[in-house]
Design an enzyme around this catalytic site. Structure first.
Site, PDB file in Angstrom:
ATOM      1  N   ASP A   1     -23.412  22.505  -1.912  1.00 47.21           N
ATOM      2  CA  ASP A   1     -22.649  23.336  -0.990  1.00 47.21           C
ATOM      3  C   ASP A   1     -23.524  24.517  -0.565  1.00 47.21           C
ATOM      4  O   ASP A   1     -24.248  25.081  -1.387  1.00 47.21           O
ATOM      5  CB  ASP A   1     -21.374  23.842  -1.674  1.00 47.21           C
ATOM      6  N   ILE A   2     -23.463  24.888   0.708  1.00 48.24           N
ATOM      7  CA  ILE A   2     -24.295  26.001   1.187  1.00 48.24           C
ATOM      8  C   ILE A   2     -23.739  27.364   0.777  1.00 48.24           C
ATOM      9  O   ILE A   2     -24.438  28.363   0.869  1.00 48.24           O
ATOM     10  CB  ILE A   2     -24.529  25.940   2.720  1.00 48.24           C
TER      11      ILE A   2
ATOM     12  N   ASN B   1      -9.460  19.586  -0.677  1.00 47.48           N
ATOM     13  CA  ASN B   1      -8.521  20.316   0.169  1.00 47.48           C
ATOM     14  C   ASN B   1      -8.119  19.422   1.339  1.00 47.48           C
ATOM     15  O   ASN B   1      -8.956  18.714   1.885  1.00 47.48           O
ATOM     16  CB  ASN B   1      -9.170  21.598   0.692  1.00 47.48           C
TER      17      ASN B   1
ATOM     18  N   VAL C   1     -13.340  21.361   6.912  1.00 43.28           N
ATOM     19  CA  VAL C   1     -14.060  20.338   7.681  1.00 43.28           C
ATOM     20  C   VAL C   1     -13.199  19.076   7.719  1.00 43.28           C
ATOM     21  O   VAL C   1     -12.811  18.571   6.662  1.00 43.28           O
ATOM     22  CB  VAL C   1     -15.437  20.030   7.050  1.00 43.28           C
TER      23      VAL C   1
ATOM     24  N   HIS D   1     -13.814  15.123   1.824  1.00 46.25           N
ATOM     25  CA  HIS D   1     -14.866  15.518   0.889  1.00 46.25           C
ATOM     26  C   HIS D   1     -14.242  16.012  -0.409  1.00 46.25           C
ATOM     27  O   HIS D   1     -13.111  16.487  -0.436  1.00 46.25           O
ATOM     28  CB  HIS D   1     -15.780  16.592   1.490  1.00 46.25           C
ATOM     29  N   MET D   2     -15.011  15.854  -1.472  1.00 44.98           N
ATOM     30  CA  MET D   2     -14.596  16.329  -2.782  1.00 44.98           C
ATOM     31  C   MET D   2     -15.630  17.345  -3.263  1.00 44.98           C
ATOM     32  O   MET D   2     -16.831  17.097  -3.171  1.00 44.98           O
ATOM     33  CB  MET D   2     -14.493  15.185  -3.785  1.00 44.98           C
ATOM     34  N   HIS D   3     -15.140  18.471  -3.756  1.00 41.35           N
ATOM     35  CA  HIS D   3     -15.992  19.478  -4.369  1.00 41.35           C
ATOM     36  C   HIS D   3     -16.050  19.199  -5.867  1.00 41.35           C
ATOM     37  O   HIS D   3     -15.010  19.020  -6.501  1.00 41.35           O
ATOM     38  CB  HIS D   3     -15.399  20.884  -4.206  1.00 41.35           C
TER      39      HIS D   3
END
Length: 120
Positions: A35-36, A92, A101, A105-107
């Site tokens: 992640d940025i 989310n 976004v 996606h999964m964090h």
């Protein structure tokens, strides 16, 4: 529910190679990258390579191979980042879930003691 995928979202651009990323892991069905704006020492995003908007869209429409490949990527990211003491997996979804976004996606977040997820 109908899912309209925007192929101009940042993750679609990353998948096409238009935007660079710091890849952690990749297989035929998923890409994982740092992640940025990390929220912890380990903060990796895992995205499917298919055009899925959200977790429920992915669960409904992704093929068994895509779903298995995605979960294999999750396992490999956890192994590679050594989150043996624990981690949080977050997806989310839409407005109330604060999805930034519109590409599923999964964090994977870990590397330190995390606080409670929700506070009343």
């Amino acid at each position: 529910m109908e899912y309209d995928y925007d192929d101009q979202n940042i993750f679609a651009k990353i998948l096409r190679g238009e935007i660079p990323n710091k890849t952690v892991y990749e297989n035929d069905h998923a890409l994982a990258f740092h992640d940025i704006q990390p929220q912890a020492p380990v903060h990796v995003l895992i995205i499917p390579k298919g055009p899925y908007v959200s977790l429920d869209h992915f669960a409904r429409d992704a093929s068994p191979d895509e779903q298995a490949g995605f979960m294999q990527a999750v396992a490999e990211v956890c192994r590679l980042t050594n989150v043996d003491d624990g981690f949080r997996a977050i997806s989310n979804t839409r407005t109330h879930g604060v999805q930034d976004v519109p590409h599923y996606h999964m964090h994977i977040i870990g590397g330190r003691q995390l606080g409670r997820m929700l506070q009343d």
